[in-house]
Every structure is written in structure tokens, then in C-alpha cells.
Design a protein around this motif. Structure first.
Motif, short mmCIF file in Angstrom:
data_model
loop_
_atom_site.label_atom_id
_atom_site.label_comp_id
_atom_site.label_asym_id
_atom_site.label_seq_id
_atom_site.Cartn_x
_atom_site.Cartn_y
_atom_site.Cartn_z
N LYS A 68 0.82 -1.21 0.00
CA LYS A 68 0.00 0.00 0.00
C LYS A 68 0.86 1.26 0.00
O LYS A 68 0.54 2.25 -0.68
N TYR A 72 0.89 4.14 -2.72
CA TYR A 72 0.59 5.52 -2.30
C TYR A 72 1.68 6.46 -2.80
O TYR A 72 1.39 7.50 -3.39
N LEU A 200 -3.70 6.09 4.38
CA LEU A 200 -3.08 5.04 3.57
C LEU A 200 -4.14 4.19 2.87
O LEU A 200 -4.02 3.87 1.69
N GLY A 203 -5.81 6.31 0.07
CA GLY A 203 -4.96 6.84 -0.99
C GLY A 203 -4.80 8.34 -0.83
O GLY A 203 -5.37 8.97 0.06
N PRO A 204 -4.00 8.96 -1.71
CA PRO A 204 -3.68 10.39 -1.54
C PRO A 204 -4.75 11.37 -1.99
O PRO A 204 -4.64 12.56 -1.72
#
Length: 270
Positions: A68, A72, A200, A203-204
Motif C-alpha cells: 500500500k 501511495y 493510507l 490513498g492520496p
């Protein structure tokens, strides 16, 4: 970061709006004006409130966490990467937007903190005897460098310390915001939730998930979170509202009585 749990901060303002300052040492009139304008002791239905939504927060294995983090870091266009530590934890950045509608309190013997003051951190603490209230810049945004095990309550407490805010942390809450299918959803994080873990998993993308600091306006007033002067001021406001309510009731019935008497006098005898 070292082993300490306290988050370190890299902060940026998204707004240059200047703060509004007001003295709150012994100014009952200003304090009462503030509370009557901003706060009501009568709970009214909240309008335009975002619908709650349940979030999926699955438990990840160490291999899944590592994967992950790689995914990311491959999606971001900045240097705000996440890093995996040897002990299995990880560090990274979360962005918090401040949406505070009420002023915050700082010690009156200290000037309100600037951005540079917040970056340096608080100085040596002293007993807080008097307070000065001011408004934080509207929609200020801060990037926080935190551990994966840093809790939401610790994030709030660290933010308040950085700005020398002496208000009880329970007056504030950390929320997560998401946009899905054209709808905006908002959820208050519990004290023990871990914002970086949520970051996380989501996601961003800020549309998928973003963090907001707001006043902790729950269904009930947490009176223990207020200082003695504030509680005394609430009692004065409550008495004043009660007197005004009684005055309006008496005026209403007096007006009704007068109309009835006028109607009786206008009626012909017989």
C-alpha cells in the motif's frame, strides 16, 4: 521521527485572512455578546448536515502495508511520502483543514501565535491566569508529519499546543470528509482512530478522504470542558434569556387581555 509519539509539524496557510483579536480578561460584555451571537443554550435542529457514512478499514498484513505504501508513494506529486519503519509502523503526512467558527483562547501574556511561532512550537509553559481570544485564519491548512499509531486525539492536542491554545481539547473534533457520487459525507473520528492509517487506506486523493478540525458540537453540551468564568457567563445568559422569555409571554397575554376587554366594551348592553 524518533520514537516519540508527538507529531512533528510542517504547516502552511491556505488563506491570508488576518485573525480577529479581542480581549477576554474581564470583559463580560464582550464575552456575553460573543456567546449570544455564536452560541445558544437551546439545542436547535442542525441543518445542511452531511450524511454519515460507514468506512471500510480492513486490517492489513505487514506485506499489504508495504505494498500500500509503495502504491501511495507512486500516486503523489510531492515529496510528502510515507515511510515504513523497522518496527512495522510507518510515518507520513496528513493535511488538516481548520474550519473553526469560534475564537480560540491563548494566554493573554503572550501574543497570538504566528505561523513561525507554530512551527517553532510552544515555549516554557506557565500557569494560565488570563486569556485572550482570537480567530484563527479561515480555512487554514496544515500538513502534519505523524506516526501510523498516532491517534486522532493526539493530533488535536498537538495542534492546540503548537498554537498555544489553552482551550480544552474536548471542545474540538477531527472529522473526515469524502466525496462520493456527487455527495459529500462527513464523519467524526473517535479519539483512538489513526488518521494516517485512514490516509493510507484511502490513498492520496483529497476527494476520496480529507481531514477537518471543527468544534465538537455534539448533541449535548459538555459543561466540564468550560472554564469557571465561562460557566458563570452561561448562567447569566440563561437568566437573561429566561427573563426575556417571561417578558414576551406576559406581553402576549397582556395584549390578548386588552383586546378582549376592548371587545367587551364595544358590545352593546342588553
Amino acid at each position: 521521527m524518533g520514537e516519540a509519539e508527538t507529531p512533528s509539524f510542517e504547516m502552511t496557510w491556505s488563506s491570508t485572512t488576518s485573525s480577529g483579536y479581542c480581549s477576554q480578561e474581564d470583559s463580560d460584555s464582550e464575552l456575553e455578546q460573543y456567546f449570544t451571537a455564536r452560541t445558544s443554550l437551546v439545542r436547535r435542529p442542525r441543518r445542511d448536515q452531511d450524511d454519515p457514512v460507514e468506512w471500510e478499514t480492513p486490517d492489513l498484513s505487514q506485506a499489504e502495508i508495504e505494498q500500500k505504501i509503495k502504491e501511495y508513494n507512486g500516486q503523489i506529486n510531492s515529496n510528502l511520502f510515507m515511510s515504513l519503519n523497522k518496527d512495522g509502523s510507518y510515518t507520513g503526512f496528513i493535511k488538516v483543514q481548520l474550519k473553526l467558527v469560534r475564537p480560540v483562547s491563548v494566554p493573554s501574556n503572550k501574543k497570538p501565535p504566528s505561523l513561525q511561532d507554530a512551527q517553532r512550537g510552544p515555549g516554557r509553559g506557565t500557569a494560565v491566569k488570563r486569556r485572550t481570544s482570537f480567530y484563527l485564519p479561515k480555512d487554514a491548512v496544515k500538513h502534519l508529519h505523524v506516526l501510523s499509531r498516532t491517534r486522532a486525539r493526539e493530533v488535536i492536542e498537538a495542534l492546540l499546543r503548537k498554537f498555544l491554545v489553552v482551550d480544552d481539547p474536548r471542545k474540538f473534533a477531527l472529522f473526515e470528509r469524502a466525496e462520493r457520487n456527487g455527495q459529500v459525507y462527513l464523519r467524526k473520528l473517535s479519539d483512538d482512530e489513526q488518521p494516517l492509517r485512514l490516509r493510507l487506506l484511502a490513498g492520496p486523493s483529497e476527494k476520496t478522504l480529507s481531514f477537518i478540525l471543527k468544534e465538537n458540537d455534539s448533541g449535548e453540551v459538555n459543561w466540564d470542558a468550560f472554564s469557571m468564568p465561562e460557566l458563570h457567563n452561561f448562567l447569566r445568559i440563561l437568566q437573561r434569556e429566561e427573563e426575556e422569555h417571561l417578558r414576551q409571554i406576559l406581553q402576549k397575554y397582556s395584549h390578548c387581555r386588552q383586546k378582549i376587554q376592548e371587545a367587551l366594551h364595544a358590545c352593546p348592553l342588553g
